[in-house]
Write a protein that holds these residues in place. Structure first.
Motif, PDB file in Angstrom:
ATOM      1  N   GLU A 198      -1.471  27.748  29.473  1.00 58.87           N
ATOM      2  CA  GLU A 198      -2.293  28.915  28.743  1.00 58.87           C
ATOM      3  C   GLU A 198      -4.161  27.630  28.991  1.00 58.87           C
ATOM      4  O   GLU A 198      -4.897  28.437  29.349  1.00 58.87           O
ATOM      5  N   LYS A 225       2.927  34.363  15.376  1.00 58.62           N
ATOM      6  CA  LYS A 225       2.895  36.061  15.619  1.00 58.62           C
ATOM      7  C   LYS A 225       1.392  36.689  17.192  1.00 58.62           C
ATOM      8  O   LYS A 225       2.020  37.690  17.455  1.00 58.62           O
ATOM      9  N   LYS A 226       0.568  36.038  17.964  1.00 56.50           N
ATOM     10  CA  LYS A 226       0.038  35.466  18.579  1.00 56.50           C
ATOM     11  C   LYS A 226       0.855  35.411  19.940  1.00 56.50           C
ATOM     12  O   LYS A 226       1.055  36.590  21.010  1.00 56.50           O
ATOM     13  N   THR A 275      -6.702  30.409  27.988  1.00 56.11           N
ATOM     14  CA  THR A 275      -7.015  30.482  26.923  1.00 56.11           C
ATOM     15  C   THR A 275      -6.541  29.516  25.455  1.00 56.11           C
ATOM     16  O   THR A 275      -6.747  29.810  24.851  1.00 56.11           O
ATOM     17  N   LYS A 282       4.460  41.846  25.286  1.00 59.09           N
ATOM     18  CA  LYS A 282       3.805  42.935  26.879  1.00 59.09           C
ATOM     19  C   LYS A 282       4.345  43.013  27.711  1.00 59.09           C
ATOM     20  O   LYS A 282       3.850  43.347  28.772  1.00 59.09           O
ATOM     21  N   ASP A 283       4.618  41.840  28.249  1.00 67.70           N
ATOM     22  CA  ASP A 283       5.652  40.958  29.029  1.00 67.70           C
ATOM     23  C   ASP A 283       7.215  41.968  29.337  1.00 67.70           C
ATOM     24  O   ASP A 283       7.621  41.388  28.789  1.00 67.70           O
ATOM     25  N   LEU A 315      -8.218  28.923  21.495  1.00 71.88           N
ATOM     26  CA  LEU A 315      -7.302  28.808  20.707  1.00 71.88           C
ATOM     27  C   LEU A 315      -7.328  27.457  20.100  1.00 71.88           C
ATOM     28  O   LEU A 315      -7.651  27.674  18.124  1.00 71.88           O
ATOM     29  N   LEU A 371      -0.195  32.784  12.574  1.00 74.88           N
ATOM     30  CA  LEU A 371      -0.678  33.527  13.390  1.00 74.88           C
ATOM     31  C   LEU A 371      -0.441  32.998  14.756  1.00 74.88           C
ATOM     32  O   LEU A 371      -0.563  33.206  15.890  1.00 74.88           O
ATOM     33  N   VAL A 372      -0.358  31.749  15.257  1.00 76.09           N
ATOM     34  CA  VAL A 372      -0.479  31.487  16.056  1.00 76.09           C
ATOM     35  C   VAL A 372       1.149  31.937  16.718  1.00 76.09           C
ATOM     36  O   VAL A 372       1.678  32.773  18.166  1.00 76.09           O
ATOM     37  N   LEU A 419       3.497  38.859  20.531  1.00 73.35           N
ATOM     38  CA  LEU A 419       2.990  39.714  20.272  1.00 73.35           C
ATOM     39  C   LEU A 419       2.581  39.707  21.979  1.00 73.35           C
ATOM     40  O   LEU A 419       3.058  40.174  22.356  1.00 73.35           O
ATOM     41  N   GLU A 420       2.370  38.182  22.582  1.00 71.15           N
ATOM     42  CA  GLU A 420       1.799  38.617  23.949  1.00 71.15           C
ATOM     43  C   GLU A 420       2.976  38.482  24.732  1.00 71.15           C
ATOM     44  O   GLU A 420       2.739  39.236  25.354  1.00 71.15           O
TER      45      GLU A 420
END
Lengths: 254, 404
Positions: B211, B9-10, B216, B17-18, B220, B6-7, B13-14
């Motif tokens: 982070e 994937k996060k 953020t 976006k850049d 997490l 999951l981390v 995904l982040e």
């Protein structure tokens, strides 16, 4: 629901001038008990040990001594499970700005063990309650402080926690948004959750909290209902109690 | 390991976006290297062709006209220009002339008397045009020497073979593909190391100190994902980015080399020497697969180092500064691994990272050494495991995570 028994925590800090390490006792023997359906206000000046206490309750830090239990789980050994039953929202928590609220809620829902669809449904419901339903698919780079805080609150509550810790939940928010957050605290109380709120806003603590505890130099003073505390201290406001305790603390350390 | 997934994937995904970062990290090498190599190759070829099509500007002092007629007879190669007045060195440096030839007045008599004719040529070795002029003069004299020697031997009633007691006939076992493959093998480890490190350095700083700075990290950490899994997720994300970045660099370089090889092959074919060369002839799928396998522990070492250093920094900028010495070490290792003869040093197979570079170099040079490969893989894997454990431990330390 949230129980602390004689909790201690100290850190090594380096003196900038002498470059020598020294031990600082951040939390010294704190004990408290927050019951389901209760809002507990943790007050105190900056550097008193509030954030350290909250981090220990959230299982992010381990106490040097003493026991902390959330929903009957020891935070020292069951940190992950504790975080699964607890919502933690701190001042130093921010949103992932490149995501939309919907994306952030889905990801964090999964991280908290909630399936993405349920996480999204719960998150959207919370955002609707917080008045942010029109922005669920907007990138958060353009969000105001209040909007980001609302997303953060929704993120923290996604997994339907039994216990809630909010550190300065209304800092930087306008009056209307702050009211929305305070209303949400009352809803959580009615839903039977144990809530700890950490704040510098004494009038708010007087209004919202069922009990308050004031931390000075890592020690908890006056763990009681606000009115009881005012009566016992012969004070007219929590501000006054705060000043009295500050003076006592200074005298004691001198 | 669901938390780690999951981390990962996060993080991915982040990153997705850049778009700017994605372009500069992964797409740019695919455009840049072919462009650099392509332009370099084309320019070199064009320059070479242009130079060869022009006659060399030669000034000659030849009172007996022993050599001048031969130069005049080949106007495609030699253009006789007047001897510049003043400083000859300056005239050569200013490219007024490419070569100055001085033939002694007694040249014809010397040749008749079967003495050695000494011709003095003044050149500017820093200029390609001057080098070419000298080469042309030497080629001309070599031809003439043969005629003169044959004439002398004939006068003595001797066989022409008298002057050639032995001769070496060279047969080249290497082809153009092998030679270019060796060249590529020298470059590839350097590009891989730099590509991997630069590809993940900034992301590493962003995933750790960044982070923390953006606030953020605490979000997490407050989830139920165990910290070792958060560390593993971040390590995996950086590892993927490192490999993709390295691959983008290698593919870009390979396409560039392929273009360059094509140009060289065309030129070689035109001069009737060697055949064609393509990237597939330079590196077989097995070579590419083994190279990729060898990169895994090296990439793990790098990302573990970046994560451990990055998480200790308070800000992303501080992390970038802290990681910069690592960049210099990687450049140093990359340059060191390109040094000629390094593979002959007995200690090299035991030196982490460099041993991988050398093993890759050997594979591209079609000299696969199983012992070197195994040592490189084993030593780097052990170090990668150690560094990964260290990074995970660092990411679990309260004094590091809650540094203010």
């Amino acid at each position: 629901m949230i129980q602390l028994r004689d909790v201690h925590k100290s850190f090594d800090v380096r003196d900038r001038k002498t470059r020598k390490k020294k031990r600082v006792d951040a939390v010294q023997g704190i004990s408290l008990d927050v019951k389901p359906g209760e809002i507990y206000g943790l007050l105190g000046p900056n550097g008193a040990g509030k954030t350290t206490t909250l981090r220990m309750i959230a299982g992010l830090m381990k106490p040097d001594a003493g026991v902390i239990e959330v929903c009957g789980l020891d935070t020292r050994t069951k940190g992950e499970e504790v975080r699964g039953k607890l919502a933690y929202l701190a001042t130093d928590m921010q949103v992932y700005e490149r995501f939309t609220p919907r994306e952030q809620l889905r990801i964090f829902g999964e991280m908290q063990g909630v399936d993405p669809a349920t996480a999204e449904r719960r998150g959207l419901h919370l955002l609707d309650r917080l008045g942010l339903s029109d922005f669920v698919d907007v990138k958060m780079t353009s969000f105001s402080t209040g909007q980001k805080q609302k997303v953060n609150i929704a993120r923290a509550l996604l997994h339907d926690p039994k216990a809630v810790i909010f550190d300065e939940p209304t800092t930087g928010l306008d009056v209307l948004t702050a009211k929305t957050v305070l209303d949400l605290l009352q809803v959580m109380k009615q839903e039977g959750r144990a809530v700890i709120v950490c704040t510098h806003a004494m009038p708010m603590a007087e209004d919202v909290c069922d009990r308050v505890g004031i931390i000075f130099d890592g020690k908890l003073h006056g763990d009681a209902a606000p009115k009881e505390l005012l009566r016992s201290r012969n004070a007219r406001s929590l501000d006054e109690v705060f000043f009295q305790l500050a003076a006592e603390s200074e005298t004691a350390s001198a | 390991m669901r938390g780690a997934w999951l981390v990962l994937k996060k993080e991915l995904l982040e990153l997705s976006k850049d778009r700017k970062t994605v372009f500069f990290t992964f797409a740019l090498p695919l455009i840049l290297y072919p462009l650099i190599f392509g332009v370099m190759g084309k320019m070199a070829m064009r320059d070479n062709a242009q130079r060869k099509s022009k006659p060399s500007k030669v000034c000659i002092t030849d009172p007996g006209s022993a050599l001048t007629p031969f130069l005049q007879a080949d106007p495609k190669k030699f253009q006789i220009v007047p001897t510049p007045e003043g400083n000859l060195t300056k005239a050569l440096r200013d490219k007024v002339v490419d070569l100055a030839i001085d033939v002694p007045a007694t040249a014809n008599e010397d040749l008749k008397a079967q003495k050695t004719l000494t011709v003095t040529a003044t050149q500017n070795s820093a200029e390609d045009d001057s080098e070419l002029a000298l080469k042309r003069l030497k080629d001309l004299l070599k031809d003439k020497d043969k005629t003169w020697v044959d004439a002398r031997l004939k006068a003595l009633n001797a066989s022409p073979d008298l002057a050639t007691p032995s001769r070496v006939e060279v047969k080249n076992a290497a082809d153009l593909a092998l030679e270019l493959g060796k060249g590529l093998g020298i470059w590839i480890p350097y590009i891989l190391l730099i590509g991997m490190f630069t590809g993940v350095m900034n992301h590493g700083a962003s995933m750790t100190a960044g982070e923390r700075e953006r606030g953020t990290l605490m979000s997490l950490l407050s989830t139920r994902i165990p910290r070792p899994q958060i560390a593993a997720g971040k390590l995996l994300a950086l590892f993927v980015l490192g490999l993709v970045s390295a691959l983008a660099n290698v593919v870009g370089t390979a396409i560039g080399f392929n273009t360059l090889a094509g140009d060289i092959a065309k030129a070689s074919a035109a001069s009737g020497t060697q055949g064609s060369a393509s990237i597939l002839q330079m590196a077989s799928p097995a070579t590419l697969g083994l190279t990729l396998l060898l990169l895994i522990p090296v990439a793990m070492m790098m990302v573990a180092f970046i994560l451990a250093v990055g998480i200790r920094a308070r800000t992303q900028r501080e992390a970038g500064t802290a990681l910069m010495p690592g960049m210099f070490v990687i450049i140093l290792l990359g340059v060191f691994s390109m040094a000629p003869g390094i593979e002959k040093m007995a200690v090299v197979p035991y030196l982490p990272i460099i041993n991988a570079s050398v093993a890759i170099r050997e594979m591209f040079g079609q000299q696969f050494n199983a012992v070197h490969y195994a040592l490189a893989f084993g030593i780097n894997s052990l170090l990668a495991i150690g560094l990964t454990a260290m990074a995970a431990k660092t990411l679990n330390r309260e004094d590091v995570l809650f540094k203010s």
